[in-house]
Motif scaffolding. Structure first.
Motif, PDB file in Angstrom:
ATOM      1  N   SER A  24      26.597  42.509  44.781  1.00 29.57           N
ATOM      2  CA  SER A  24      27.929  42.438  44.199  1.00 29.57           C
ATOM      3  C   SER A  24      27.829  42.665  42.697  1.00 29.57           C
ATOM      4  CB  SER A  24      28.557  41.061  44.472  1.00 29.57           C
ATOM      5  OG  SER A  24      27.915  40.062  43.684  1.00 29.57           O
ATOM      6  N   ASN A 119      36.298  34.225  39.096  1.00 28.56           N
ATOM      7  CA  ASN A 119      36.440  35.079  40.276  1.00 28.56           C
ATOM      8  C   ASN A 119      35.839  36.449  40.021  1.00 28.56           C
ATOM      9  OD1 ASN A 119      38.566  36.936  39.159  1.00 28.56           O
ATOM     10  ND2 ASN A 119      39.765  35.045  39.141  1.00 28.56           N
ATOM     11  N   GLU A 120      35.718  37.188  41.078  1.00 32.14           N
ATOM     12  CA  GLU A 120      35.226  38.560  41.025  1.00 32.14           C
ATOM     13  C   GLU A 120      36.226  39.434  41.766  1.00 32.14           C
ATOM     14  OE1 GLU A 120      30.958  39.787  41.869  1.00 32.14           O
ATOM     15  OE2 GLU A 120      31.932  40.347  43.737  1.00 32.14           O
ATOM     16  N   ARG A 121      36.658  40.522  41.135  1.00 33.52           N
ATOM     17  CA  ARG A 121      37.649  41.402  41.747  1.00 33.52           C
ATOM     18  C   ARG A 121      37.107  42.820  41.806  1.00 33.52           C
ATOM     19  NH1 ARG A 121      42.874  41.642  38.380  1.00 33.52           N
ATOM     20  NH2 ARG A 121      41.599  43.088  37.148  1.00 33.52           N
ATOM     21  N   GLU A 123      38.111  46.757  42.931  1.00 29.39           N
ATOM     22  CA  GLU A 123      39.139  47.721  43.329  1.00 29.39           C
ATOM     23  C   GLU A 123      38.511  49.105  43.334  1.00 29.39           C
ATOM     24  OE1 GLU A 123      42.604  47.443  40.891  1.00 29.39           O
ATOM     25  OE2 GLU A 123      43.012  45.353  41.414  1.00 29.39           O
ATOM     26  N   ALA A 127      35.234  47.115  39.063  1.00 30.50           N
ATOM     27  CA  ALA A 127      35.168  45.675  39.324  1.00 30.50           C
ATOM     28  C   ALA A 127      35.281  44.897  38.017  1.00 30.50           C
ATOM     29  CB  ALA A 127      33.848  45.330  40.014  1.00 30.50           C
ATOM     30  N   GLU A 128      35.701  43.661  38.141  1.00 30.39           N
ATOM     31  CA  GLU A 128      35.771  42.772  36.984  1.00 30.39           C
ATOM     32  C   GLU A 128      35.277  41.393  37.395  1.00 30.39           C
ATOM     33  OE1 GLU A 128      38.874  42.240  33.453  1.00 30.39           O
ATOM     34  OE2 GLU A 128      39.647  41.370  35.319  1.00 30.39           O
ATOM     35  N   ARG A 130      35.286  37.646  36.089  1.00 23.69           N
ATOM     36  CA  ARG A 130      35.897  36.748  35.115  1.00 23.69           C
ATOM     37  C   ARG A 130      35.116  35.450  35.054  1.00 23.69           C
ATOM     38  NH1 ARG A 130      40.538  34.698  36.240  1.00 23.69           N
ATOM     39  NH2 ARG A 130      41.098  34.404  34.045  1.00 23.69           N
ATOM     40  N   ASP A 144      34.875  38.179  30.213  1.00 27.62           N
ATOM     41  CA  ASP A 144      35.013  39.004  31.414  1.00 27.62           C
ATOM     42  C   ASP A 144      34.181  40.272  31.296  1.00 27.62           C
ATOM     43  OD1 ASP A 144      36.918  37.103  32.127  1.00 27.62           O
ATOM     44  OD2 ASP A 144      38.563  38.279  31.302  1.00 27.62           O
ATOM     45  N   ARG A 146      33.560  44.156  32.777  1.00 25.14           N
ATOM     46  CA  ARG A 146      34.151  45.266  33.515  1.00 25.14           C
ATOM     47  C   ARG A 146      33.042  46.228  33.925  1.00 25.14           C
ATOM     48  NH1 ARG A 146      39.408  46.170  29.519  1.00 25.14           N
ATOM     49  NH2 ARG A 146      40.534  44.311  30.223  1.00 25.14           N
TER      50      ARG A 146
END
Length: 200
Positions: A24, A119-121, A123, A127-128, A130, A144, A146
């Motif tokens: 990840s 969290n981890e996002r 798309e 990804a980002e 935080r 954060d 990126r």
């Protein structure tokens, strides 16, 4: 820009937080950061006579996750397309040297700061991650990362401290110099900075 936070850009991901799946974005950065922590914590590496070797190992470790080419292009924004291939190559090299050496001393001043993952996002290819950093004095601020997926590898192209983007910060500085003085003036400043760094 809270430059005092920069030591933590490369070192605090190793200090705790939830477990993320292997591969990840967070795990990718954490692997690199673990290596940075190992280097700055090594008693032998801390000796003055090993400074050059220590800096070389830090450069290698940090370069494994930070995409300097992508960061340089984003920092130049619309001015990037006007540059020749040779100019782009030189600029990336100068930008890389600027970043590496601006933060080397700060990274080495690592002082057991802690981090909490929020969290981890993800798309698509972006990804980002935080997070929240907590200092020894219990001060807190957001940090954060990126990243983008390049050839199956997550590479960082920006960091955001308290809502302020590192790349955007440089973009503003670079664009101001280019607008007021021209691109050659920016190159001159960056080359001068590199010369200062390499001076004994």
């Amino acid at each position: 820009m809270k430059w005092f936070a920069l030591p933590i850009l490369f070192i605090t991901l190793a200090l705790g937080g939830p477990v993320f799946a292997q591969g990840s974005p967070t795990q990718t950065v954490k692997k690199t950061v673990d290596e940075v922590v190992r280097i700055v914590s090594d008693k032998e590496m801390k000796k003055p006579q090993n400074e050059k070797k220590r800096r070389q190992e830090l450069k290698k470790a940090i370069g494994a996750v930070f995409d300097y080419g992508e960061m340089a292009q984003r920092a130049m924004a619309r001015n990037w397309r006007d540059r020749s291939a040779a100019e782009k190559k030189e600029f990336v090299s100068l930008f890389e040297t600027l970043l590496e050496n601006s933060y080397a001393d700060k990274i080495e001043s690592y002082n057991q700061e802690k981090i909490v993952y929020l969290n981890e996002r993800i798309e698509g290819e972006y990804a980002e991650v935080r997070s929240k950093v907590v200092t020894a004095k219990r001060d807190e601020y957001s940090l954060d990362y990126r990243l983008m997926n390049k050839g199956g590898r997550w590479m960082a192209y920006d960091v955001v401290i308290e809502g302020v983007s590192l790349v955007s910060n440089y973009r503003g500085q670079f664009n101001k110099i280019i607008t007021n003085e021209g691109y050659p003036a920016l190159l001159k400043k960056l080359r001068s900075k590199r010369a200062e760094i390499k001076a004994p």
